[in-house]
Scaffold this motif. Structure first.
Motif, PDB file in Angstrom:
ATOM      1  N   ARG A  97       0.785  -1.177   0.024  1.00 28.89           N
ATOM      2  CA  ARG A  97       0.130  -0.090   0.055  1.00 28.89           C
ATOM      3  C   ARG A  97       0.948   1.214  -0.103  1.00 28.89           C
ATOM      4  O   ARG A  97       0.577   2.180  -0.684  1.00 28.89           O
ATOM      5  CB  ARG A  97      -0.914  -0.001   1.396  1.00 28.89           C
ATOM      6  CG  ARG A  97      -2.134  -0.766   1.074  1.00 28.89           C
ATOM      7  CD  ARG A  97      -3.282  -0.379   2.010  1.00 28.89           C
ATOM      8  NE  ARG A  97      -4.497  -1.555   1.894  1.00 28.89           N
ATOM      9  CZ  ARG A  97      -5.214  -1.519   3.055  1.00 28.89           C
ATOM     10  NH1 ARG A  97      -5.189  -0.930   4.025  1.00 28.89           N
ATOM     11  NH2 ARG A  97      -6.243  -2.429   2.771  1.00 28.89           N
ATOM     12  N   CYS A  98       2.065   1.264   0.839  1.00 25.14           N
ATOM     13  CA  CYS A  98       2.663   2.512   1.039  1.00 25.14           C
ATOM     14  C   CYS A  98       4.152   2.345   0.802  1.00 25.14           C
ATOM     15  O   CYS A  98       4.760   3.422   0.745  1.00 25.14           O
ATOM     16  CB  CYS A  98       2.401   3.211   2.471  1.00 25.14           C
ATOM     17  SG  CYS A  98       3.380   2.195   3.681  1.00 25.14           S
ATOM     18  N   GLY A  99       4.755   1.424   0.751  1.00 24.96           N
ATOM     19  CA  GLY A  99       6.015   0.840   0.237  1.00 24.96           C
ATOM     20  C   GLY A  99       7.016   1.279   1.403  1.00 24.96           C
ATOM     21  O   GLY A  99       8.117   1.083   1.293  1.00 24.96           O
ATOM     22  N   GLY A 100       6.259   1.314   2.610  1.00 20.80           N
ATOM     23  CA  GLY A 100       6.956   1.329   3.936  1.00 20.80           C
ATOM     24  C   GLY A 100       7.666  -0.266   4.163  1.00 20.80           C
ATOM     25  O   GLY A 100       7.411  -1.129   3.578  1.00 20.80           O
ATOM     26  N   ALA A 124       5.355  -0.850   9.266  1.00 17.18           N
ATOM     27  CA  ALA A 124       5.505   0.040  10.165  1.00 17.18           C
ATOM     28  C   ALA A 124       5.172   1.444   9.967  1.00 17.18           C
ATOM     29  O   ALA A 124       4.941   2.359  11.348  1.00 17.18           O
ATOM     30  CB  ALA A 124       7.168  -0.142  10.233  1.00 17.18           C
ATOM     31  N   ALA A 125       4.737   1.654   8.733  1.00 13.39           N
ATOM     32  CA  ALA A 125       4.544   3.267   8.349  1.00 13.39           C
ATOM     33  C   ALA A 125       3.026   3.278   8.456  1.00 13.39           C
ATOM     34  O   ALA A 125       2.413   4.268   9.174  1.00 13.39           O
ATOM     35  CB  ALA A 125       5.089   3.591   7.268  1.00 13.39           C
ATOM     36  N   CYS A 126       2.125   2.307   7.762  1.00  6.75           N
ATOM     37  CA  CYS A 126       0.609   2.616   7.924  1.00  6.75           C
ATOM     38  C   CYS A 126       0.063   1.553   8.676  1.00  6.75           C
ATOM     39  O   CYS A 126      -1.498   1.372   8.222  1.00  6.75           O
ATOM     40  CB  CYS A 126       0.309   2.732   6.375  1.00  6.75           C
ATOM     41  SG  CYS A 126       0.227   1.071   5.466  1.00  6.75           S
ATOM     42  N   ASP A 127       0.553   0.491   9.221  1.00  4.74           N
ATOM     43  CA  ASP A 127      -0.245  -0.472   9.896  1.00  4.74           C
ATOM     44  C   ASP A 127      -0.821  -1.458   9.069  1.00  4.74           C
ATOM     45  O   ASP A 127      -1.763  -2.460   9.644  1.00  4.74           O
ATOM     46  CB  ASP A 127      -1.155   0.279  10.878  1.00  4.74           C
ATOM     47  CG  ASP A 127      -0.510   0.595  12.176  1.00  4.74           C
ATOM     48  OD1 ASP A 127       0.511  -0.143  12.657  1.00  4.74           O
ATOM     49  OD2 ASP A 127      -1.309   1.066  13.086  1.00  4.74           O
ATOM     50  N   HIS A 128      -0.644  -1.412   7.814  1.00  6.80           N
ATOM     51  CA  HIS A 128      -1.402  -2.366   6.792  1.00  6.80           C
ATOM     52  C   HIS A 128      -0.936  -3.891   7.111  1.00  6.80           C
ATOM     53  O   HIS A 128       0.285  -3.948   7.343  1.00  6.80           O
ATOM     54  CB  HIS A 128      -1.081  -2.193   5.376  1.00  6.80           C
ATOM     55  CG  HIS A 128      -1.687  -2.955   4.335  1.00  6.80           C
ATOM     56  ND1 HIS A 128      -2.891  -3.445   4.497  1.00  6.80           N
ATOM     57  CD2 HIS A 128      -1.003  -3.662   3.221  1.00  6.80           C
ATOM     58  CE1 HIS A 128      -3.169  -4.358   3.496  1.00  6.80           C
ATOM     59  NE2 HIS A 128      -2.211  -4.437   2.743  1.00  6.80           N
TER      60      HIS A 128
END
Lengths: 319, 319
Positions: free
Chosen positions: B153-156, B170-174
């Motif tokens: 989703r965010c690349g984190g 770690a970034a968006c909790d997906h």
């Protein structure tokens, strides 16, 4: 003596065909598509589009009729994300059918647009069976494409290919295909007592009981998944397992694999984190629950749900 | 009159149990794990580890015996990646069993280590059935964790949780869970002609013929997938479909769903991009192919493969 291994004692020759989301008339041809198949399809006069707000299908209503089919120009006030348009396939007439995510917030939608989730679509009979199947295909693909914008291997940007049936990393070439999650859903049967095992989660509608279910794990057969999930959720031990029906379940992209399980123990000890109640129901009780309207007492999931199919077909099985 | 819906006319009560990779004795308890379950397991005396080079299992051999079980200290010269260690589960004795990817290149491995792929493991009988099941579980989870280091989703960066059964951004909790890909594998039967349909891909071993197979697509029942794939690959139309068996197939993480399909047409037109040959075989021919050793003529996949099971059980079905 059975004439052919295709003869069955089941009440229906193919119970899967009686579940919601199962029908799909489109020629999808997902393996033999040109890279520009979406552009080509959108340029065809008569192309129709299913518009999605998240996983929800947007229905147009004019006070009398609900219509899920948009022409391209009709999307203009919904902020259509055409870069992420998905080609579902073609009708027998040659008409292309696509799925397009829209950007507009639901609170800003004009009142004649109704975003509707998959459960409501089939439970309330809002669209016909063929459109339910197209919704299931579209919702699954839209979610999967949205959840895989970046490459899991290297974090690079992924590009959609062949109308949403493939994604390729621009940086490392890692290629992925749509995800479908197998779930076992099973009706445990106490053969001697002529009873079936039903449970309810705390999030269920009041009075609704259903068959137990859970994801198939890596390295597991369907039969072992049925036994493990039933044991974990109810402490009931299952012996023989019989496959009965399957159903696409696009919330977000599961394949429900419906089975019967022969109970080898009878004392239920439910998983309290998962289930609010779990117990045996007689064939007569189950028969009544199948017919009951929500709000009037204990009931099963509605017709179209694979759990309903499992319960109904057991109730009606010739003995 | 059938006594119970669990009675079957199949040659085996549960053919899935006769496929390779199907057995798994571990208590996996994948839903109720502590975050430090891997550290705890690695600290237990008697913990054993399956070591993976990519998808290949590393076997130790001393000239006589092949051994896939490593103690933690035995991994030291293989560059074990303990941050990506996976807890498979516990044996009934309480002994933990883990899977650990190693960093060493295969060309630098000492000669008493043999990296071995899944097909060789079962075909050559290199490990026992319970270990085959643990390999399947481990190989699937190692591949899935490796392919999802970054958030789609965010690349984190994603973090492994509960011993490899969950990953969280770690970034968006997906949050994502292990992927298992349902595949239909089906033996089309010409009931009148008493023949079955087999094909061979150009990459098959010389002389090997197998049943057709393909991934279940989003929004599709098992039965519809069987009909679509058979039609696409051979032009044969299928009517009724009967589920027969399933098999975990850890190359990389599939669930094979084995079915019989009743042929409604007989003229084969193979998909030339997929198949080098595809034709009907009589029951006698199939019976001979099941027994034939590779290299001595046309043959089927080996015992343990679900295609072998489908063909053998059809040949042996009581008529």
């Amino acid at each position: 003596m059975i004439r052919s291994l295709f003869d069955t004692d089941s009440p229906h020759p193919e119970p899967s065909a009686l579940t919601a989301f199962a029908l799909n008339d489109l020629a999808r041809d997902s393996e033999h598509r040109a890279e520009d198949c979406v552009e080509t399809a959108l340029s065809v006069d008569g192309a129709h589009i299913l518009a999605f707000s998240g996983n929800r299908l947007i229905l147009k209503h004019d006070g009398q009729v609900l219509d899920p089919l948009f022409a391209l120009y009709e999307l203009s006030d919904l902020q259509p994300d055409l870069d992420n348009a998905i080609l579902l396939g073609h009708r027998q007439t040659g008409e292309p059918r696509l799925a397009v995510p829209v950007g507009i917030d639901e609170e800003n939608l004009a009142s004649h647009y109704k975003p509707t989730d998959g459960r409501s679509l089939f439970r309330d009979g809002l669209v016909d069976d063929a459109l339910l199947g197209e919704f299931a295909q579209g919702a699954s693909l839209i979610t999967w494409n949205r959840d895989n914008r970046f490459c899991g291997r290297c974090g690079g940007a992924m590009e959609m290919r062949i109308g949403g049936y493939k994604r390729v990393c621009a940086a490392c070439d890692h290629t992925i295909f749509p995800r479908t999650d197998p779930v076992v859903i099973m009706l445990a049967i106490d053969v001697e007592g002529d009873r079936c095992l039903l449970g309810r989660g705390a999030h269920f509608a009041p009075g609704m009981y259903s068959s137990l279910a859970g994801f198939v794990e890596p390295g597991e057969t369907i039969e072992n998944a049925v036994r493990r999930e039933t044991l974990e959720e109810s402490a009931i031990r299952i012996g023989r397992v019989r496959y009965h029906a399957s159903q696409p379940w696009p919330m977000p992209h599961s394949l429900m694999i419906g089975c019967y399980g022969e109970a080898k123990s009878l004392v239920v000890k439910r998983d309290e984190a998962e289930l609010e109640d779990c117990r045996w129901f007689s064939r007569d009780e189950a028969a009544q629950m199948l017919e009951r309207i929500p709000g009037t007492g204990d009931h099963t999931p509605p017709l179209g749900a694979i759990a309903h199919r499992l319960i109904r077909d057991w109730v009606e099985w010739k003995r």
